[in-house]
Design an enzyme around this catalytic site. Structure first.
Site, short mmCIF file in Angstrom:
data_model
loop_
_atom_site.label_atom_id
_atom_site.label_comp_id
_atom_site.label_asym_id
_atom_site.label_seq_id
_atom_site.Cartn_x
_atom_site.Cartn_y
_atom_site.Cartn_z
N ASP A 124 -9.45 -0.34 7.35
CA ASP A 124 -10.06 0.86 8.23
C ASP A 124 -10.39 0.56 9.66
O ASP A 124 -10.83 -0.67 9.64
CB ASP A 124 -11.27 1.44 7.57
CG ASP A 124 -11.12 2.27 6.27
OD1 ASP A 124 -9.99 2.74 6.29
OD2 ASP A 124 -11.96 2.18 5.20
N ARG A 176 0.85 -1.20 0.16
CA ARG A 176 0.10 0.08 -0.01
C ARG A 176 0.93 1.32 0.11
O ARG A 176 1.75 1.42 0.79
CB ARG A 176 -0.88 -0.16 1.15
CG ARG A 176 -1.69 1.44 1.64
CD ARG A 176 -3.05 1.42 0.60
NE ARG A 176 -3.53 2.80 0.60
CZ ARG A 176 -4.70 3.21 1.34
NH1 ARG A 176 -5.26 2.18 2.22
NH2 ARG A 176 -4.92 4.10 1.30
N ASP A 195 -6.78 -1.97 1.95
CA ASP A 195 -7.30 -0.98 2.78
C ASP A 195 -7.79 -1.28 4.10
O ASP A 195 -8.89 -1.98 3.71
CB ASP A 195 -8.01 -0.17 1.75
CG ASP A 195 -8.70 1.14 2.41
OD1 ASP A 195 -8.02 1.75 3.40
OD2 ASP A 195 -9.74 1.58 2.03
N ARG A 202 -5.10 0.78 -4.62
CA ARG A 202 -4.31 0.09 -3.38
C ARG A 202 -4.54 -1.33 -3.23
O ARG A 202 -5.55 -2.09 -3.89
CB ARG A 202 -4.95 0.87 -2.19
CG ARG A 202 -6.60 0.61 -1.85
CD ARG A 202 -7.22 1.77 -1.02
NE ARG A 202 -8.42 1.98 -1.16
CZ ARG A 202 -9.08 2.74 -1.77
NH1 ARG A 202 -8.76 3.18 -3.02
NH2 ARG A 202 -10.62 2.71 -1.63
#
Length: 126
Positions: free
Chosen positions: A62, A48, A60, A57
């Protein structure tokens, strides 16, 4: 695990490779910022790079919730400020926990019904 069309700043891009989306529940002794650092290190180990916002990407990750805490600073916002708008977060979360609640927004099943679900169950090996 759910599949979705790639999301760009201009909207969905059906020509781009589809994304795989999942949710994990975890317990940790790390602070929210230490957990964020760890998650970003995992992303970096998987190639990344953060050159363009919403750019392509490889991974990812979160941080959606952190217990019942609210964090709001220049590095981190928890609960995630757009989780309630993202079927690709809500659908796999609901698959994992049918009674899930997104702090500040209510039951995940009700939110997903309201916004709609464009995700597809992942049919691959994984």
């Amino acid at each position: 695990m759910r599949e979705t069309v790639a999301l760009t700043p201009d909207g969905p891009d059906p020509e781009a490779p589809r994304y795989l989306n999942g949710v994990a529940l975890a317990e940790t002794t790390l602070s929210p910022h230490s957990l964020l650092d760890l998650l970003q290190a995992v992303e970096a180990r998987h190639g990344r790079v953060r050159e363009v916002r919403w750019g392509d990407r490889t991974l990812d990750v979160d941080l959606i919730l952190y217990g019942g805490r609210v964090v709001a600073d220049e590095r981190l916002m928890v609960p995630h400020p757009r989780a309630h708008e993202r079927d690709f977060v809500l659908a796999p979360w609901l698959d994992l926990d049918p009674d899930a609640v997104l702090m500040g927004h209510g039951r995940v099943d009700a939110i997903l019904r309201r916004i709609g679900d464009s995700t597809l169950p992942y049919g691959g090996d994984g």
